[in-house]
Enzyme design. Sequence first.
Site, mmCIF file in Angstrom:
data_model
loop_
_atom_site.group_PDB
_atom_site.id
_atom_site.type_symbol
_atom_site.label_atom_id
_atom_site.label_comp_id
_atom_site.label_asym_id
_atom_site.label_seq_id
_atom_site.Cartn_x
_atom_site.Cartn_y
_atom_site.Cartn_z
ATOM 1 C CD GLN A 1 18.085 11.796 -2.171
ATOM 2 O OE1 GLN A 1 19.256 11.825 -1.929
ATOM 3 N NE2 GLN A 1 17.339 11.000 -1.764
ATOM 4 C CB CYS B 1 15.994 5.978 -5.076
ATOM 5 S SG CYS B 1 15.991 6.689 -3.243
ATOM 6 N NE ARG C 1 13.264 13.953 1.260
ATOM 7 C CZ ARG C 1 13.544 12.681 1.141
ATOM 8 N NH1 ARG C 1 13.509 12.160 -0.180
ATOM 9 N NH2 ARG C 1 13.935 11.696 1.751
ATOM 10 C CB THR D 1 -1.015 0.012 1.358
ATOM 11 O OG1 THR D 1 -0.078 -0.255 2.256
ATOM 12 C CG2 THR D 1 -1.985 -0.868 1.252
ATOM 13 C CB SER E 1 -3.106 -1.038 4.457
ATOM 14 O OG SER E 1 -2.724 0.145 4.704
ATOM 15 C CE LYS F 1 20.019 4.817 3.828
ATOM 16 N NZ LYS F 1 18.751 5.357 3.668
ATOM 17 N NE ARG G 1 19.370 -0.302 -0.210
ATOM 18 C CZ ARG G 1 18.762 0.841 0.033
ATOM 19 N NH1 ARG G 1 19.356 1.600 0.549
ATOM 20 N NH2 ARG G 1 17.398 0.909 -0.213
ATOM 21 C CG HIS H 1 15.513 11.169 -6.196
ATOM 22 N ND1 HIS H 1 14.176 11.641 -5.667
ATOM 23 C CD2 HIS H 1 15.921 10.183 -5.284
ATOM 24 C CE1 HIS H 1 13.958 10.806 -4.555
ATOM 25 N NE2 HIS H 1 15.015 10.036 -4.457
ATOM 26 N N GLY I 1 10.436 9.946 -2.441
ATOM 27 C CA GLY I 1 11.247 9.002 -1.654
ATOM 28 C C GLY I 1 11.190 8.720 -0.084
HETATM 29 P P1 NAP Z 1 5.228 4.203 2.438
HETATM 30 O O1 NAP Z 1 4.749 5.071 1.184
HETATM 31 O O2 NAP Z 1 5.340 4.962 3.597
HETATM 32 O O3 NAP Z 1 4.825 2.548 2.545
HETATM 33 C C1 NAP Z 1 5.398 1.939 3.485
HETATM 34 C C2 NAP Z 1 4.750 0.658 3.121
HETATM 35 O O4 NAP Z 1 5.068 -0.286 4.398
HETATM 36 C C3 NAP Z 1 3.183 0.527 3.446
HETATM 37 O O5 NAP Z 1 2.615 -0.542 2.547
HETATM 38 C C4 NAP Z 1 2.870 0.174 4.805
HETATM 39 O O6 NAP Z 1 1.565 -0.414 5.149
HETATM 40 C C5 NAP Z 1 4.004 -0.948 4.973
HETATM 41 N N1 NAP Z 1 4.350 -1.099 6.284
HETATM 42 C C6 NAP Z 1 4.832 -0.326 7.295
HETATM 43 N N2 NAP Z 1 5.011 -0.768 8.394
HETATM 44 C C7 NAP Z 1 4.797 -2.325 8.238
HETATM 45 C C8 NAP Z 1 4.576 -3.267 9.209
HETATM 46 N N3 NAP Z 1 4.958 -3.352 10.456
HETATM 47 N N4 NAP Z 1 4.347 -4.459 8.468
HETATM 48 C C9 NAP Z 1 3.908 -4.774 7.220
HETATM 49 N N5 NAP Z 1 3.933 -3.386 6.481
HETATM 50 C C10 NAP Z 1 4.231 -2.454 6.902
HETATM 51 O O7 NAP Z 1 6.915 3.884 2.090
HETATM 52 P P2 NAP Z 1 7.542 3.801 0.642
HETATM 53 O O8 NAP Z 1 8.091 5.148 -0.147
HETATM 54 O O9 NAP Z 1 6.791 2.892 -0.032
HETATM 55 O O10 NAP Z 1 8.770 3.058 0.990
HETATM 56 C C11 NAP Z 1 8.750 1.939 1.729
HETATM 57 C C12 NAP Z 1 10.470 1.383 2.056
HETATM 58 O O11 NAP Z 1 10.907 0.954 1.106
HETATM 59 C C13 NAP Z 1 11.021 2.572 2.936
HETATM 60 O O12 NAP Z 1 11.084 2.550 4.015
HETATM 61 C C14 NAP Z 1 12.653 2.141 2.366
HETATM 62 O O13 NAP Z 1 13.096 1.195 3.186
HETATM 63 C C15 NAP Z 1 12.105 1.691 1.111
HETATM 64 N N6 NAP Z 1 12.536 2.394 -0.112
HETATM 65 C C16 NAP Z 1 13.486 2.115 -1.013
HETATM 66 C C17 NAP Z 1 13.774 2.636 -2.080
HETATM 67 C C18 NAP Z 1 14.877 1.950 -3.052
HETATM 68 O O14 NAP Z 1 15.047 1.106 -3.212
HETATM 69 N N7 NAP Z 1 15.494 2.731 -3.723
HETATM 70 C C19 NAP Z 1 13.072 3.953 -2.465
HETATM 71 C C20 NAP Z 1 12.065 4.323 -1.514
HETATM 72 C C21 NAP Z 1 11.944 3.490 -0.306
HETATM 73 P P3 NAP Z 1 0.584 0.189 5.713
HETATM 74 O O15 NAP Z 1 -0.278 0.974 4.582
HETATM 75 O O16 NAP Z 1 -0.237 -0.890 6.560
HETATM 76 O O17 NAP Z 1 0.966 1.343 6.591
HETATM 77 C C1 3JM Z 2 14.499 5.311 1.379
HETATM 78 O O1 3JM Z 2 12.373 1.840 7.920
HETATM 79 C C2 3JM Z 2 13.367 2.777 7.481
HETATM 80 O O2 3JM Z 2 14.017 3.179 8.465
HETATM 81 C C3 3JM Z 2 13.275 3.212 6.037
HETATM 82 C C4 3JM Z 2 13.814 4.489 5.817
HETATM 83 C C5 3JM Z 2 14.271 4.685 4.311
HETATM 84 C C6 3JM Z 2 15.260 3.983 3.352
HETATM 85 C C7 3JM Z 2 15.999 2.945 4.319
HETATM 86 O O3 3JM Z 2 16.832 3.077 4.837
HETATM 87 O O4 3JM Z 2 15.721 1.565 3.834
HETATM 88 C C8 3JM Z 2 13.297 5.427 3.612
HETATM 89 C C9 3JM Z 2 13.450 5.818 2.275
HETATM 90 C C10 3JM Z 2 15.354 4.304 2.123
HETATM 91 C C11 3JM Z 2 16.551 3.493 1.001
HETATM 92 O O5 3JM Z 2 16.116 3.142 -0.045
HETATM 93 O O6 3JM Z 2 17.417 3.432 1.724
#
Ligand code: NAP
Ligand code: 3JM
Length: 340
Positions: free
Chosen positions: A160, A133, A239, A14, A43, A217, A102, A246, A164
Amino acid sequence: MKKKLYNVAIAGATGVVGKEFLKILEDRKFPVGELKLLASERSAGSRLTFRGEEIPVTLLDDESFKGVDIGLFSPGASVSAKHAPRAGKAGCIVIDNTSQFRMDADVPLVVPEVNPKAIAEYKKKMIIANPNCSTIQMVVALKPIHDKFRIKRIVVSTYQSVSGAGKEAMEELSDQVRALFNMQSAQAKVLPQRIAFNCIPQIDSFLDNGYTKEEMKMVNETQKIFGDDTIRVTATTVRVPVFVAHSESVNIETEKPITPDAVRKLLSKAPGVTVLDDPKKGVYPMPVEAADTDDTFVGRIRKDESIENGINMWIVADNLRKGAALNAVQIAEILIKDYI
Ligand code: NAP
Ligand code: 3JM
């Protein structure tokens, strides 16, 4: 015999990355058999649409990964820390978008245009990490240059977008703009400072060396992906009030002599890269055009006149697609083609 369809789970379905996973799996016709959408209790019970069908979101728990072939994870680092190893033990290959694994020596960190062969290492922990990212778009553009001219040093500053930082950060930018236009004060709840009409030189938390975690990172992941600890990297991550995509100002110093024309020529043939570089005609990459697309766009390619072998450039990509969900689905495509 090779499977025709693969059972897929999206952990964090979600979120903004999760929803992009759904779009990309559908657009690229990934051979999805059963699809599980997983999130927190907030959710669970809601529904998301995939290929025109409404699929219920269920609670991510220990039972979620039985019979699942591939887990696409973006539920936050602490949730991945707990559930990715459990999914792996249940036989599910996890492609994790968080920072949790990572830098683990037993987990490959993969950008398909750069180091696809590293995917073979997934067997050690059944986890493949997707880089940050900002790292992904930078290494996609720099890899062909590194191969030909050997990059000695990278100086990068990022611009960014709020996506993100997730869905709540996107809402925060909208809410603050609305509040300010209505003569009300702007409240910062998700991001560390007000983001509307501002730039925040802090992404993630600060470390003892004065850098943020996001900056480190970029340093550590670039060295791991290039398989080269000698490449020097220094980053400032900022940001900005942009919703999606980005941008990065990147300066490189190379060992071999290099020219802007040679870089343009090399990058015009590079996989996943589009060169947009005719500044006098107003042609250069920008977030509003990169959002919702798949390529990494490079422009403003010019000589750094302050050093012997230096180039400046401007790199833009959609952080939710190439910076997250698209890169992970590309990894999954290689997995099913070559490994499972
Ligand atoms: P987001 O829009 O805030 O969404 C977070 C998602 O994680 C929602 O589906 C949320 O579900 C779920 N979630 C949170 N806590 C949970 C739990 N305890 N158990 C199960 N699901 C849970 O965040 P986002 O931007 O999609 O990013 C999510 C994560 O992806 C970041 O924290 C980061 O680590 C990573 N990320 C990676 C990249 C990359 O690879 N380059 C880029 C951006 C983010 P609910 O709807 O139930 O709250
Ligand atoms: C992008 O749960 C967290 O602390 C997530 C923080 C976060 C991250 C991460 O460190 O995984 C938010 C947005 C990233 C990322 O891609 O590194």
